[in-house]
Design a protein around this motif. Structure first.
Motif, PDB file in Angstrom:
ATOM      1  N   SER A 265     104.649 -55.723  46.907  1.00 37.12           N
ATOM      2  CA  SER A 265     104.637 -55.405  48.322  1.00 37.12           C
ATOM      3  C   SER A 265     105.792 -54.908  49.003  1.00 37.12           C
ATOM      4  CB  SER A 265     104.360 -56.597  48.764  1.00 37.12           C
ATOM      5  OG  SER A 265     105.150 -57.775  48.839  1.00 37.12           O
ATOM      6  N   THR A 266     107.086 -54.997  48.209  1.00 32.95           N
ATOM      7  CA  THR A 266     108.242 -54.626  49.038  1.00 32.95           C
ATOM      8  C   THR A 266     109.138 -53.466  48.425  1.00 32.95           C
ATOM      9  OG1 THR A 266     109.478 -56.385  47.860  1.00 32.95           O
ATOM     10  CG2 THR A 266     108.687 -56.916  49.967  1.00 32.95           C
ATOM     11  N   SER A 267     108.479 -53.194  47.333  1.00 36.97           N
ATOM     12  CA  SER A 267     109.546 -52.139  46.513  1.00 36.97           C
ATOM     13  C   SER A 267     108.622 -51.483  45.337  1.00 36.97           C
ATOM     14  CB  SER A 267     110.780 -52.750  45.926  1.00 36.97           C
ATOM     15  OG  SER A 267     110.174 -53.484  44.753  1.00 36.97           O
ATOM     16  N   VAL A 268     109.134 -50.465  44.909  1.00 32.31           N
ATOM     17  CA  VAL A 268     108.652 -49.716  43.699  1.00 32.31           C
ATOM     18  C   VAL A 268     109.712 -49.387  42.624  1.00 32.31           C
ATOM     19  CG1 VAL A 268     109.161 -47.360  44.772  1.00 32.31           C
ATOM     20  CG2 VAL A 268     107.215 -47.482  42.953  1.00 32.31           C
ATOM     21  N   GLU A 269     109.277 -49.395  41.464  1.00 38.09           N
ATOM     22  CA  GLU A 269     110.058 -49.195  40.177  1.00 38.09           C
ATOM     23  C   GLU A 269     109.610 -47.986  39.724  1.00 38.09           C
ATOM     24  OE1 GLU A 269     109.357 -52.386  37.400  1.00 38.09           O
ATOM     25  OE2 GLU A 269     111.163 -53.317  38.191  1.00 38.09           O
ATOM     26  N   VAL A 270     110.886 -46.840  39.548  1.00 32.58           N
ATOM     27  CA  VAL A 270     110.444 -45.742  39.203  1.00 32.58           C
ATOM     28  C   VAL A 270     111.826 -45.101  38.240  1.00 32.58           C
ATOM     29  CG1 VAL A 270     109.591 -44.669  41.275  1.00 32.58           C
ATOM     30  CG2 VAL A 270     112.116 -45.029  41.062  1.00 32.58           C
ATOM     31  N   VAL A 271     111.337 -44.228  37.551  1.00 29.77           N
ATOM     32  CA  VAL A 271     112.303 -43.664  36.175  1.00 29.77           C
ATOM     33  C   VAL A 271     112.168 -42.107  36.295  1.00 29.77           C
ATOM     34  CG1 VAL A 271     112.193 -45.644  34.885  1.00 29.77           C
ATOM     35  CG2 VAL A 271     110.609 -43.731  34.371  1.00 29.77           C
ATOM     36  N   ILE A 272     113.293 -41.586  35.896  1.00 29.17           N
ATOM     37  CA  ILE A 272     113.245 -40.091  35.430  1.00 29.17           C
ATOM     38  C   ILE A 272     112.874 -39.822  34.149  1.00 29.17           C
ATOM     39  CG2 ILE A 272     114.461 -37.700  35.625  1.00 29.17           C
ATOM     40  CD1 ILE A 272     114.155 -39.193  38.285  1.00 29.17           C
ATOM     41  N   ASP A 273     111.604 -39.043  34.044  1.00 28.15           N
ATOM     42  CA  ASP A 273     111.282 -38.760  32.518  1.00 28.15           C
ATOM     43  C   ASP A 273     111.743 -37.358  32.195  1.00 28.15           C
ATOM     44  OD1 ASP A 273     109.914 -39.240  30.068  1.00 28.15           O
ATOM     45  OD2 ASP A 273     107.943 -39.071  30.608  1.00 28.15           O
ATOM     46  N   GLU A 274     111.775 -37.202  30.866  1.00 31.41           N
ATOM     47  CA  GLU A 274     112.239 -35.923  30.199  1.00 31.41           C
ATOM     48  C   GLU A 274     111.276 -35.681  29.218  1.00 31.41           C
ATOM     49  OE1 GLU A 274     116.331 -35.775  28.698  1.00 31.41           O
ATOM     50  OE2 GLU A 274     117.254 -36.383  30.611  1.00 31.41           O
TER      51      GLU A 274
END
Length: 301
Positions: A265-274
């Protein structure tokens, strides 16, 4: 007629999936979305045939990945081009398209004859007080020869070199795949973009209060093999927010694209894919990422 819609779409490999908007738009909107982590291999989403009533989408995989059955359920934001403010003196946002055949690519595994890389400028009509969150998705498949049944070739996501208060610079990001079709790119693709003032705002839509958060992260988001970075919305959105994300800078020489790993509800988890065309690793240096989150699906007329 709609001017903005936030929703979800389920997409798969191997076939174009048609998605209809909940309400027709007054004109053809810009559609932005981001791939989720529901597929373990390198993957993104390509769209085509965007109209006033819907679009088609497919899970795309680069050379080096299997195209076997996989699906993702992802958030999308569709907005009529132009400058507007969210209701109630809310955040300013601008949507538009730019046609380009300019390429970005890793120095690894380039075509034997070389490859010319450069950037396309996007000028904003709205003068933002600071760097806006900047979301991008390619709207066309004019050069595509592999989808939907094979690996996407040439492989494109959107490269972003910088985002400024008055402009941004974009290209067709080939990452480490440019030996597979890079020298044959001879048609422009249409890059759809959405720039939105950073901040949090609540407005009324679809008979309910909807909270919107726009954030441009610090240089803190790393690669799939490095593990996800957490980006705060700056507010508690409640429930399960609908989130789209894009890179806002290209520090990494290999190129890459954002994937949404999970939300709270307060954040998102993200990555850079290759991609894994040249090597198996999916590590990546720290990048800046733009996030746009809505507390629920909605339609603005």
């Amino acid at each position: 007629m709609a001017t903005l819609e936030v929703g979800e779409v389920t997409v798969q490999t191997g076939a174009w999936v048609s998605h209809s908007f909940s309400m027709p738009f007054a004109e053809v909107p810009v559609v932005v979305l981001a791939p989720s982590a529901q597929v373990d291999e390198p993957a993104a989403i390509r769209i085509k045939d965007v109209t006033k009533t819907g679009f088609q989408a497919v899970v795309a995989k680069p050379t080096g990945s299997s195209v076997a059955g996989a699906s993702m359920t992802v958030s999308f934001v569709a907005v009529v081009p132009g400058v507007r403010q969210l209701p109630g003196s809310g955040l300013w946002l601008e949507a538009g398209r730019v046609s380009t055949a300019k390429l970005a690519a890793s120095t690894k595994c380039r075509p034997s004859g070389g490859l010319s890389t450069s950037w396309q400028k996007v000028d904003f009509q709205n003068q933002f007080a600071e760097q806006p969150a900047f979301l991008t998705t390619i709207q066309t498949v004019n050069n595509e020869v592999g989808l939907p049944s094979a690996n996407s070739e040439p492989w494109f996501t959107v490269g972003v070199n910088s985002v400024n208060p008055a402009d941004a610079w974009v290209s067709l990001e080939m990452a480490e795949t440019s030996q597979h079709g890079g020298s044959a790119v001879n048609q422009d693709e249409e890059v759809g973009w959405l720039a939105i003032q950073q901040g949090v705002h609540t407005f009324q839509a679809s008979g309910q209060a909807v909270q919107c958060a726009a954030v441009k992260s610090s240089r803190s988001v790393r690669g799939w093999d490095n593990g996800p970075a957490t980006v705060s919305f700056g507010a508690d959105m409640g429930g399960s927010p609908l989130v789209v994300a894009s890179q806002s800078k290209r520090f990494g020489g290999d190129g890459g694209w954002v994937r949404v790993m999970g939300t709270s509800s307060t954040s998102v988890e993200v990555v850079i894919d290759e991609d894994q065309n040249c090597d198996n690793e999916r590590r990546h240096t720290n990048e800046e990422v733009s996030i746009l989150a809505f507390s629920s699906g909605c339609i603005l007329q």
